[in-house]
Design a protein around this motif. Structure first.
Motif, short mmCIF file in Angstrom:
data_model
loop_
_atom_site.label_atom_id
_atom_site.label_comp_id
_atom_site.label_asym_id
_atom_site.label_seq_id
_atom_site.Cartn_x
_atom_site.Cartn_y
_atom_site.Cartn_z
N ASP A 70 0.79 -1.23 0.00
CA ASP A 70 0.00 0.00 0.00
C ASP A 70 0.82 1.28 0.00
O ASP A 70 0.28 2.36 -0.26
N VAL A 71 2.11 1.19 0.29
CA VAL A 71 2.88 2.42 0.49
C VAL A 71 3.00 3.24 -0.78
O VAL A 71 3.00 4.48 -0.75
N ASP A 72 3.10 2.61 -1.94
CA ASP A 72 3.22 3.37 -3.18
C ASP A 72 1.99 4.24 -3.42
O ASP A 72 2.10 5.42 -3.79
N ALA A 73 0.82 3.67 -3.17
CA ALA A 73 -0.41 4.44 -3.33
C ALA A 73 -0.49 5.55 -2.28
O ALA A 73 -0.98 6.66 -2.56
N ASP A 74 -0.02 5.28 -1.06
CA ASP A 74 -0.01 6.30 -0.01
C ASP A 74 0.82 7.51 -0.45
O ASP A 74 0.39 8.65 -0.34
N LEU A 75 2.03 7.23 -0.94
CA LEU A 75 2.93 8.31 -1.35
C LEU A 75 2.36 9.10 -2.52
O LEU A 75 2.44 10.32 -2.56
N ALA A 76 1.77 8.39 -3.47
CA ALA A 76 1.18 9.07 -4.63
C ALA A 76 0.06 10.00 -4.20
O ALA A 76 -0.15 11.06 -4.80
N ALA A 77 -0.66 9.62 -3.14
CA ALA A 77 -1.80 10.42 -2.70
C ALA A 77 -1.39 11.67 -1.93
O ALA A 77 -2.01 12.73 -2.07
N VAL A 78 -0.33 11.59 -1.11
CA VAL A 78 -0.04 12.68 -0.19
C VAL A 78 1.22 13.48 -0.52
O VAL A 78 1.36 14.62 -0.06
N ALA A 79 2.13 12.92 -1.29
CA ALA A 79 3.39 13.63 -1.57
C ALA A 79 3.11 14.94 -2.30
O ALA A 79 2.30 14.99 -3.23
N GLY A 80 3.76 16.00 -1.85
CA GLY A 80 3.61 17.30 -2.49
C GLY A 80 2.38 18.07 -2.08
O GLY A 80 2.19 19.21 -2.54
N ARG A 81 1.55 17.51 -1.24
CA ARG A 81 0.35 18.22 -0.79
C ARG A 81 0.75 19.39 0.12
O ARG A 81 1.61 19.25 0.99
N PRO A 82 0.14 20.56 -0.04
CA PRO A 82 0.55 21.74 0.74
C PRO A 82 0.45 21.54 2.25
O PRO A 82 1.21 22.15 3.01
N GLY A 83 -0.48 20.69 2.70
CA GLY A 83 -0.66 20.50 4.13
C GLY A 83 0.18 19.40 4.75
O GLY A 83 0.09 19.16 5.95
N LEU A 84 1.01 18.74 3.96
CA LEU A 84 1.81 17.62 4.49
C LEU A 84 3.02 18.14 5.24
O LEU A 84 3.89 18.79 4.67
N ALA A 85 3.11 17.82 6.55
CA ALA A 85 4.22 18.28 7.38
C ALA A 85 5.25 17.19 7.64
O ALA A 85 6.25 17.45 8.28
N GLY A 86 5.02 15.99 7.16
CA GLY A 86 5.98 14.92 7.38
C GLY A 86 5.33 13.56 7.25
O GLY A 86 4.10 13.43 7.25
N LEU A 87 6.17 12.53 7.15
CA LEU A 87 5.70 11.16 7.01
C LEU A 87 6.21 10.32 8.17
O LEU A 87 7.41 10.32 8.48
N ARG A 88 5.30 9.60 8.81
CA ARG A 88 5.67 8.59 9.81
C ARG A 88 5.85 7.26 9.08
O ARG A 88 4.96 6.82 8.35
N LEU A 89 6.99 6.64 9.32
CA LEU A 89 7.34 5.41 8.61
C LEU A 89 7.31 4.24 9.58
O LEU A 89 8.21 4.11 10.43
N PRO A 90 6.32 3.37 9.49
CA PRO A 90 6.21 2.28 10.47
C PRO A 90 7.17 1.13 10.17
O PRO A 90 7.58 0.92 9.03
N LYS A 91 7.54 0.43 11.25
CA LYS A 91 8.26 -0.84 11.14
C LYS A 91 9.53 -0.75 10.30
O LYS A 91 9.83 -1.63 9.49
N VAL A 92 10.29 0.32 10.49
CA VAL A 92 11.54 0.48 9.76
C VAL A 92 12.60 -0.43 10.38
O VAL A 92 12.76 -0.47 11.60
N GLU A 93 13.32 -1.14 9.51
CA GLU A 93 14.32 -2.09 10.00
C GLU A 93 15.70 -1.90 9.40
O GLU A 93 16.65 -2.60 9.78
N SER A 94 15.85 -0.96 8.47
CA SER A 94 17.16 -0.74 7.86
C SER A 94 17.28 0.69 7.38
O SER A 94 16.29 1.31 6.97
N PRO A 95 18.49 1.23 7.40
CA PRO A 95 18.69 2.59 6.87
C PRO A 95 18.45 2.65 5.37
O PRO A 95 18.06 3.70 4.85
N ALA A 96 18.67 1.55 4.67
CA ALA A 96 18.49 1.55 3.22
C ALA A 96 17.05 1.86 2.84
O ALA A 96 16.79 2.56 1.86
N SER A 97 16.10 1.36 3.61
CA SER A 97 14.70 1.62 3.29
C SER A 97 14.36 3.10 3.47
O SER A 97 13.57 3.66 2.71
N VAL A 98 14.96 3.75 4.47
CA VAL A 98 14.74 5.19 4.69
C VAL A 98 15.37 5.99 3.55
O VAL A 98 14.76 6.92 3.00
#
Length: 295
Positions: A70-98
């Motif tokens: 689901d993350v690709d659709a999430d990003l497509a929906a909210v990225a670049g929106r004027p009201g977006l102040a940041g993204l919470r990234l759940p269950k991160v396990e590696s720096p490469a994913s960030v």
């Protein structure tokens, strides 16, 4: 300074504006755990609509797992929106994913560590990319993964505090307290986190917000002692003396002075935070590193 964050399910747009007006320092619209699979698309559209304009407090979005469908659709929906102040990234396990995500979206990132594997990589995750604005724990998942109770999370909490400090990030905020009716338990839990180095906490109900804010307010006695120490330092400097002796006979070293300055600074920032917000201020982006943000 941010002390309180309020989570809101992404499929409850009727609560979005109320959350912004709740008194929370920031709002987190949740597309992950709070939304069942069949309502993900509806929640995504609702959140995207709400982020079409900035709001009086920062509004972040918790997206779905970075390795999930689901993350690709999430990003497509909210990225670049004027009201977006940041993204919470759940269950991160590696720096490469960030790092990979940072290359896809221009927004402050707030990784959440929710597994033993993620905990082992805490510092690497916290320092993975300049877009990382904070790092925090998802304690429910981590508790399950480690097979421990709340007391068993002390080491994990301390590790994340150290990772944030080592990566020059703000102190992390605590994870949510699930029992919204237990104000005393929430306050006691906040006190534990504060002693470990956390600052602020996420909430799942507006009634938790004043309890959290009060729990992290510097105690008047601590502020008074810190001011006394700094006054003694200033007096010693007028005598060109490197030795500072407090009225109770203790010698003050540099570490004590630094701690006192942090206490006084936090008290001043808390006073400014507690004052009525100025009207007309909107927040389309998250605070920069150096302010307090967490998970």
């Amino acid at each position: 300074m941010l002390l309180t964050w309020l989570y809101v399910p992404g499929d409850r747009p009727d609560r979005f504006a109320k959350a912004v007006a709740s008194g929370a320092d920031a709002v987190i619209l949740d597309l992950e755990d709070a939304v069942v699979a069949g309502r993900k698309a509806y929640a995504r559209d609702a959140v995207a609509d709400f982020l079409a304009e900035p709001h009086p407090v920062p509004v972040q979005v918790r997206v779905n797992e970075l390795t999930g469908p689901d993350v690709d659709a999430d990003l497509a929906a909210v990225a670049g929106r004027p009201g977006l102040a940041g993204l919470r990234l759940p269950k991160v396990e590696s720096p490469a994913s960030v790092t990979a995500l940072a290359g896809r979206v221009d927004a402050p990132l707030h990784p959440l560590i929710e597994s033993a594997l993620g905990l082992e990589a805490a510092y690497a995750i916290a320092s993975a990319h300049p877009a990382v604005a904070s790092v925090g724990l998802g304690e429910a998942d981590l508790r399950s993964d480690l097979g421990v109770d709340d007391a068993g999370l002390a080491w994990a909490r301390g590790r994340v505090v150290v990772a944030a400090r080592a990566a020059a990030l703000p102190p992390p905020a605590m994870s949510v307290y699930a029992n919204v009716a237990d104000a005393d338990g929430l306050a006691a839990s906040c006190a534990v986190g504060r002693r470990l180095g956390f600052l602020g906490r996420a909430a799942i109900h507006p009634r938790q917000l004043p309890v959290i804010a009060e729990a992290f307010r510097p105690a008047e006695g601590d502020v008074a002692r810190a001011e006394e120490l700094l006054a003694a330092v200033a007096e010693a400097q007028t005598r060109d003396s490197g030795t500072v002796v407090l009225p109770d006979g203790r010698f003050a070293d540099r570490a004590m002075v630094a701690a006192a300055r942090r206490t006084v600074d936090l008290a001043a920032r808390y006073a400014a935070w507690a004052a009525p917000r100025r009207p007309g201020v909107v927040h389309g982006r998250a605070p920069t590193a150096g302010t307090c943000a967490g998970a």
